[in-house]
Design a protein around this motif. Sequence first.
Motif, PDB file in Angstrom:
ATOM      1  N   ALA A  90       0.872  -1.175   0.000  1.00 42.16           N
ATOM      2  CA  ALA A  90       0.000   0.000   0.000  1.00 42.16           C
ATOM      3  C   ALA A  90       0.908   1.224   0.000  1.00 42.16           C
ATOM      4  N   ARG A  91       0.354   2.374  -0.281  1.00 39.64           N
ATOM      5  CA  ARG A  91       1.196   3.569  -0.459  1.00 39.64           C
ATOM      6  C   ARG A  91       1.479   4.260   0.879  1.00 39.64           C
ATOM      7  N   TYR A  92       2.000   3.498   1.829  1.00 38.08           N
ATOM      8  CA  TYR A  92       2.330   4.090   3.129  1.00 38.08           C
ATOM      9  C   TYR A  92       3.748   4.627   3.166  1.00 38.08           C
ATOM     10  N   GLY A  93       4.524   4.472   2.104  1.00 35.76           N
ATOM     11  CA  GLY A  93       5.896   4.958   2.101  1.00 35.76           C
ATOM     12  C   GLY A  93       6.775   4.146   3.030  1.00 35.76           C
ATOM     13  N   ASN A  94       7.965   4.663   3.297  1.00 39.75           N
ATOM     14  CA  ASN A  94       8.892   3.961   4.175  1.00 39.75           C
ATOM     15  C   ASN A  94       8.399   3.982   5.625  1.00 39.75           C
ATOM     16  N   LEU A  95       8.430   2.823   6.234  1.00 42.80           N
ATOM     17  CA  LEU A  95       8.116   2.690   7.661  1.00 42.80           C
ATOM     18  C   LEU A  95       9.419   2.301   8.356  1.00 42.80           C
ATOM     19  N   TYR A  96      10.141   3.307   8.826  1.00 37.82           N
ATOM     20  CA  TYR A  96      11.470   3.069   9.395  1.00 37.82           C
ATOM     21  C   TYR A  96      11.432   2.683  10.875  1.00 37.82           C
ATOM     22  N   TYR A  97      10.663   3.452  11.624  1.00 40.12           N
ATOM     23  CA  TYR A  97      10.655   3.392  13.084  1.00 40.12           C
ATOM     24  C   TYR A  97       9.451   2.545  13.503  1.00 40.12           C
ATOM     25  N   THR A  98       9.664   1.563  14.382  1.00 41.51           N
ATOM     26  CA  THR A  98       8.624   0.570  14.659  1.00 41.51           C
ATOM     27  C   THR A  98       7.324   1.166  15.188  1.00 41.51           C
ATOM     28  N   ARG A  99       7.388   2.337  15.819  1.00 42.78           N
ATOM     29  CA  ARG A  99       6.151   2.964  16.281  1.00 42.78           C
ATOM     30  C   ARG A  99       5.236   3.289  15.104  1.00 42.78           C
ATOM     31  N   GLN A 100       5.826   3.485  13.913  1.00 40.31           N
ATOM     32  CA  GLN A 100       5.005   3.737  12.728  1.00 40.31           C
ATOM     33  C   GLN A 100       4.100   2.547  12.410  1.00 40.31           C
ATOM     34  N   PHE A 101       4.573   1.305  12.633  1.00 43.78           N
ATOM     35  CA  PHE A 101       3.739   0.127  12.348  1.00 43.78           C
ATOM     36  C   PHE A 101       2.467   0.168  13.185  1.00 43.78           C
ATOM     37  N   CYS A 203      13.182  14.293  18.586  1.00 42.97           N
ATOM     38  CA  CYS A 203      13.844  13.099  18.061  1.00 42.97           C
ATOM     39  C   CYS A 203      13.908  12.066  19.178  1.00 42.97           C
ATOM     40  N   VAL A 204      13.592  10.833  18.845  1.00 41.78           N
ATOM     41  CA  VAL A 204      13.650   9.745  19.814  1.00 41.78           C
ATOM     42  C   VAL A 204      14.538   8.640  19.267  1.00 41.78           C
ATOM     43  N   ASN A 205      15.137   7.900  20.163  1.00 41.67           N
ATOM     44  CA  ASN A 205      15.960   6.755  19.773  1.00 41.67           C
ATOM     45  C   ASN A 205      15.532   5.586  20.638  1.00 41.67           C
ATOM     46  N   ALA A 206      14.752   4.691  20.065  1.00 43.34           N
ATOM     47  CA  ALA A 206      14.115   3.625  20.820  1.00 43.34           C
ATOM     48  C   ALA A 206      15.111   2.587  21.306  1.00 43.34           C
ATOM     49  N   GLY A 207      14.863   2.069  22.485  1.00 42.95           N
ATOM     50  CA  GLY A 207      15.627   0.944  23.012  1.00 42.95           C
ATOM     51  C   GLY A 207      14.935  -0.365  22.681  1.00 42.95           C
ATOM     52  N   ALA A 208      15.569  -1.462  23.056  1.00 39.75           N
ATOM     53  CA  ALA A 208      15.048  -2.786  22.700  1.00 39.75           C
ATOM     54  C   ALA A 208      13.666  -3.036  23.290  1.00 39.75           C
ATOM     55  N   ALA A 209      13.422  -2.572  24.529  1.00 40.92           N
ATOM     56  CA  ALA A 209      12.124  -2.812  25.154  1.00 40.92           C
ATOM     57  C   ALA A 209      11.006  -2.097  24.400  1.00 40.92           C
ATOM     58  N   GLU A 210      11.278  -0.851  23.973  1.00 39.90           N
ATOM     59  CA  GLU A 210      10.261  -0.109  23.227  1.00 39.90           C
ATOM     60  C   GLU A 210       9.987  -0.757  21.875  1.00 39.90           C
ATOM     61  N   VAL A 211      11.053  -1.141  21.176  1.00 42.17           N
ATOM     62  CA  VAL A 211      10.873  -1.778  19.863  1.00 42.17           C
ATOM     63  C   VAL A 211      10.116  -3.092  20.011  1.00 42.17           C
ATOM     64  N   LYS A 257      20.961  -1.086  14.621  1.00 46.04           N
ATOM     65  CA  LYS A 257      20.782  -2.427  14.070  1.00 46.04           C
ATOM     66  C   LYS A 257      20.827  -3.492  15.160  1.00 46.04           C
ATOM     67  N   SER A 258      21.651  -3.273  16.181  1.00 51.90           N
ATOM     68  CA  SER A 258      21.725  -4.238  17.271  1.00 51.90           C
ATOM     69  C   SER A 258      20.404  -4.318  18.024  1.00 51.90           C
ATOM     70  N   VAL A 259      19.816  -3.160  18.303  1.00 47.91           N
ATOM     71  CA  VAL A 259      18.532  -3.122  18.995  1.00 47.91           C
ATOM     72  C   VAL A 259      17.457  -3.822  18.169  1.00 47.91           C
ATOM     73  N   LEU A 260      17.413  -3.526  16.882  1.00 47.63           N
ATOM     74  CA  LEU A 260      16.401  -4.134  16.018  1.00 47.63           C
ATOM     75  C   LEU A 260      16.580  -5.640  15.926  1.00 47.63           C
ATOM     76  N   ARG A 261      17.838  -6.074  15.828  1.00 46.08           N
ATOM     77  CA  ARG A 261      18.085  -7.519  15.728  1.00 46.08           C
ATOM     78  C   ARG A 261      17.682  -8.236  17.017  1.00 46.08           C
ATOM     79  N   VAL A 262      17.987  -7.625  18.156  1.00 45.27           N
ATOM     80  CA  VAL A 262      17.592  -8.216  19.440  1.00 45.27           C
ATOM     81  C   VAL A 262      16.073  -8.289  19.544  1.00 45.27           C
TER      82      VAL A 262
END
Length: 354
Positions: A90-101, A203-211, A257-262
């Motif tokens: 769908a035309r939602y564009g890039n969804l980079y940050y997990t809160r966008q999902f 600007c926010v930088n999410a940690g593993a628990a938030e993601v 990338k480490s946070v996302l992979r975890v």
Amino acid sequence: MALNPYTGLPAERFWRKVVTNVPPFAVNPHPKDSFVIGPTDKVATGGSCFAQRVAEAVRGAGFNYYLTEPPAPGMSAEEANARQFGTFSARYGNLYYTRQFVQLFDRAYGRFEPELKAWTRDDGRYVDPFRPTVEPDGYASEAEVIAARDAHLAEVRRLFETLDVFVLTLGLTEGWRWRADGAALPLAPGVAGGTFDPDLYECVNAGAAEVLGDLNGFLDRLWSVNPKARVIFTVSPVPMIATYMDRHVMESNSYSKSVLRVAAGEVVARNDPRAVYFPAYDIVTSNVNAGRYYNEDQRTINDAGVRHVMRLFLSTFARDRAAAPVQAPVDLAAEFEGNAGVICDEEEIERSVA
């Protein structure tokens, strides 16, 4: 020889057996437990820029790539690409940050109505802050932005309710939010529309628990409207283009990338067979490849890397359609090709400061 906990374990548990003596292009860290994607299953994609390479490969491999917002009949390929018809399902564009999902779902189902409605550009045109690059010509008014968004979100609902498999590529932990209600944005204000005001945006930088909370929240929401949906999580191997944190971009990228992979590992550890992790990130970024899957910019992924990823994807999710394992060396020099056609909203950051 005395027995120990490693005695009798399968070869895949030992680096020497499955990495050291294997050609880099044939390394196969396949998921142990996975499902099969049938030829008629509707396969959707979303996420960061690398999700577009996944989408291209899914189509090329003969999967049933699912679009709820296809280009109109007669629209040229050039226009469709510029307006992001078919870029994602769908035309939602890039969804980079997990809160966008999570917020995409909540906006689509009326659970969240952001205060922020539209951004204006320097040329006086309006854009949607939640997908600011999907209409290159912009809109004439805020009302047009809202009308287009409502039509888009209706198609997002249809996508969530009718897809069979959703391939979600996680891209970044850094993101921008509207302070008043926490609305998550794909780009900072001022990059592709809007005006940056630190009193309004953060600007926010999410940690593993938030993601992890975001990913679990998205799964629960998706399964509430489509209990049979299966989700494949991947992490983008494409490094971030810029960081807002006060440190070197390589350090920020490693953290992100480490946070996302975890988090991806943790979300599939709930052991629901409908959700699996696919190691695209692990394949491309592994030291055994010596960087051969990156283009000269050391950021974008070349076709050799995408082909390796998709060989593994096929052997994992479509075993009846998978090609035979690679047995002989390939011409690696011939595999270095570009990424033409991939739309990456993040690149607007560099263009905006040029």
